[in-house]
Design an enzyme around this catalytic site. Structure first.
Site, PDB file in Angstrom:
ATOM      1  N   THR A 185      69.540  78.474   2.864  1.00 40.65           N
ATOM      2  CA  THR A 185      69.729  79.332   4.183  1.00 40.65           C
ATOM      3  C   THR A 185      68.525  79.853   4.671  1.00 40.65           C
ATOM      4  O   THR A 185      68.333  81.158   4.522  1.00 40.65           O
ATOM      5  CB  THR A 185      71.012  80.221   4.040  1.00 40.65           C
ATOM      6  N   ASN A 239      76.144  90.118  -2.998  1.00 38.41           N
ATOM      7  CA  ASN A 239      76.877  88.594  -2.856  1.00 38.41           C
ATOM      8  C   ASN A 239      78.091  88.985  -3.511  1.00 38.41           C
ATOM      9  O   ASN A 239      79.146  88.063  -3.281  1.00 38.41           O
ATOM     10  CB  ASN A 239      76.107  87.918  -3.715  1.00 38.41           C
TER      11      ASN A 239
END
Lengths: 410, 410
Positions: B197, B405
């Site tokens: 990403t 996360n």
């Protein structure tokens, strides 16, 4: 002996261990490699047993693995396996190899065996030599027995950062005789493909030749130990050893034997059970993650996709945080080495379907979060490409994983 | 403009950005996809620019990537790239593709361009559709300019969990003309091989054809963006786009041009600089890790080994904990896809040699711990197999990575 679960013709033996199969004894002592925890163990068989083993795929195989391979190469039989924790005896050069040979020799002498009937295993820190004075004194203390306490002493001696002992035992019937398979294992960090810092010792009283046992072990390892991952790292020391005493009295097992499937399944279940225990007890883990993939082109591709998902740090942290972030599952599928049709994938977390034909499905975040708080989280994926199926196991990635591994040596 | 560093004939331009090369303007606004942070940005070129791009290797390419590929396929020229953060527009099916086309159309209309001169990029959560009302209104607010503030607005608009803006700029001389290359990027999580990403937008005023630019970008990506890893996960949305306005007035660049190396090096340095900034700002990271491998059979194998080391969770946590656990480096080398002689490997952490010819070397733990507390940690490996060299960059694995996360969406 408590019988807990019946599956086909294979039965789990709840408190069974490596000494449950006929002909095996075990021991574990503190040899001083650690402060007080047991750190040296042995399994001894009454007779030379048919033996098989699989090893780490790392190019840096530790010295004990080389010695074990040499032992097995002689007759493919083993009568003892000696194991220490705390020190891996890996990357220790010529001295390390010498030490591993000496460990084999001392064990053979202690139990009156030919050296090539002895396997050697080590686990712990890489790059430090074994404290041989302690090993020498420790081996002399080993007095094997066949009680639950003896098995437990062995199970404890092989652990490193593991938080629990790992053992499994399954029974089946071959030629009207009860065949038992028992196992002990250690795992924790550095667990990934192809044998990661993972040791497993399996005993059975089945009558089976070494080559047939080796073949069975290899194919079972591919769907059990090789399908778990804790952190994606492969160790220098991983090994699974199986010894078959043959004392159950069955006719020799081959794939053509009418009861072959029963034996194979008992061995497979023992390995899968140990593998799942290792995954669940991964460093810092709070949850076992099981990923089931179906509809892949081949079983091999399904296994790869399952393992890619269960090995993704992002999936692992999302499970830790009970966050139903299926986009990360898709992310992992997207870079797995398998044929995928990006427009037709189903993803479910437990009973909750998140993606169907690659279209996001509405679901209750609360329900998903509640499911993700369970001890075992199952992720199911259908690729709609074929009949391939595969399962992999891992654990969540937590603060404690970082804590444990930021200061393992010190 | 401050000139900070001279390397051969390429000079770093300290405060240079995507608007430093002649012909480019940028803008960034808050379109309401996030609460207050800028979330929509654009780079516009005065002329149709030669263009090149590389994309994620994920099988699940997000909708904007498909639209961008279609744009480039028409003439291999671009005049604008429109980017939003907060929503990745990935796994959004037919609606997602429709939205990405509309985003392109609206941008083209806003700046009076042919739609196929517009590239589209998105980054953020997977599986949610773009809030198109906000995108429509946001695009109308975009008023590009060539000031530092305009560039900064763009740099900010593309960030997700990044903690700092990432930009780089290098100058060189071609045919006596100053050629400038500028870039902006975002990274953070899901950074691994083959475009993770990660979005990077590079501008240059060099005169170069699209096919030559594409070839240069591809080979440079392999030694820059594809050699960084934050967490081993590859995203659905990664893309690097380069636009070359040609306004510097140099003769057309090809590999045969006498100044080709200068241009190539300026582009390479811009990419490497951005890549390192992305690695250093990995989620939760406190340190940049640079792994340099030499002596591999090929450059490709050296790159693989470097990336395997820098991607190892165990190495990353050891660096976080300032623990000179070189066994984990050996562990990672052992399962990299490269030829290795396990008996002849050198490993050094910074200036401290840990392993020489695979033999552990004595070293001061205090000195090693002190070195490992630096902001940049360099690990050097010599495989003694050939002339192959490769470098990879990553970051340490920290409590904060887990924290970020475990709850990214919520």
């Amino acid at each position: 002996m408590t019988i807990t679960k019946q599956t086909g013709q294979v039965t789990a033996v709840a408190d069974g261990t490596v000494v449950t199969p006929k002909g095996f004894q075990a021991a574990g002592v503190n040899a001083g490699l650690r402060y007080s925890k047991k750190d040296l163990g042995v399994i001894v068989c009454d007779v030379p047993a048919s033996a098989a083993a699989v090893y780490t795929q790392s190019r840096f195989q530790a010295a004990p693995l080389k010695v074990t391979q040499e032992s097995l190469a002689a007759e493919q039989k083993l009568q003892a396996v000696i194991v220490n924790s705390a020190c891996a005896n890996a990357c220790t050069g010529a001295q390390g190899l010498k030490d591993a040979y000496e460990m084999r020799e001392l064990c053979a002498k202690q139990f009156g065996l030919a050296p090539h009937y002895v396997a050697v295993a080590s686990t712990g820190v890489i790059g430090e030599c074994l404290p041989m004075e302690k090993i020498r004194a420790g081996i002399k203390q080993l007095v094997p027995g066949a009680t639950a306490a003896d098995a437990e002493a062995f199970q404890t001696a092989i652990l490193t950062t593991d938080t629990v002992m790992k053992h499994a035992c399954y029974e089946t019937t071959v030629d009207g005789k009860t065949i038992t398979v028992g196992g002990a294992a250690k795992g924790s960090g550095m667990i990934h493909p192809n044998m990661a810092t993972m040791l497993a010792f399996i005993t059975t009283d089945a009558n089976i030749s070494s080559p047939v046992l080796q073949e069975a072990l290899r194919s079972i390892t591919d769907v059990s130990f090789n399908q778990i991952t804790v952190d994606g790292d492969t160790s220098t020391n991983d090994m699974v050893v199986v010894m078959a005493s043959g004392l159950a009295g069955n006719g020799e097992l081959t794939p053509d034997h009418p009861d072959w499937e029963c034996f194979y399944e008992a061995l497979r279940k023992t390995c899968e059970d140990l593998a799942k225990q290792i995954a669940k007890d991964g460093e810092g883990a709070t949850k076992l993650i099981e990923v089931r993939v179906r509809g892949a082109k081949t079983d091999d591709e399904a296994k790869k996709v399952a393992k890619q998902i269960v090995g993704s740090n992002l999936v692992k942290t999302a499970v830790y945080g009970a966050d139903a972030n299926w986009g990360r599952i898709i992310g992992a599928i997207g870079y797995a080495d398998a044929d995928v049709n990006p427009d037709n994938v189903d993803v479910a977390i437990g009973p909750i379907v998140m993606l169907k034909g690659s279209e996001p499905q509405p679901f209750s975040e609360e329900e998903a979060a509640a499911y993700l708080q369970q001890e075992t989280v199952v992720i199911e994926v259908d690729l709609h490409m074929g009949d391939g199926v595969g399962v992999a196991w891992g654990c969540d990635l937590t603060y404690d994983y970082v804590k444990i591994n930021a200061s393992y040596r010190t």
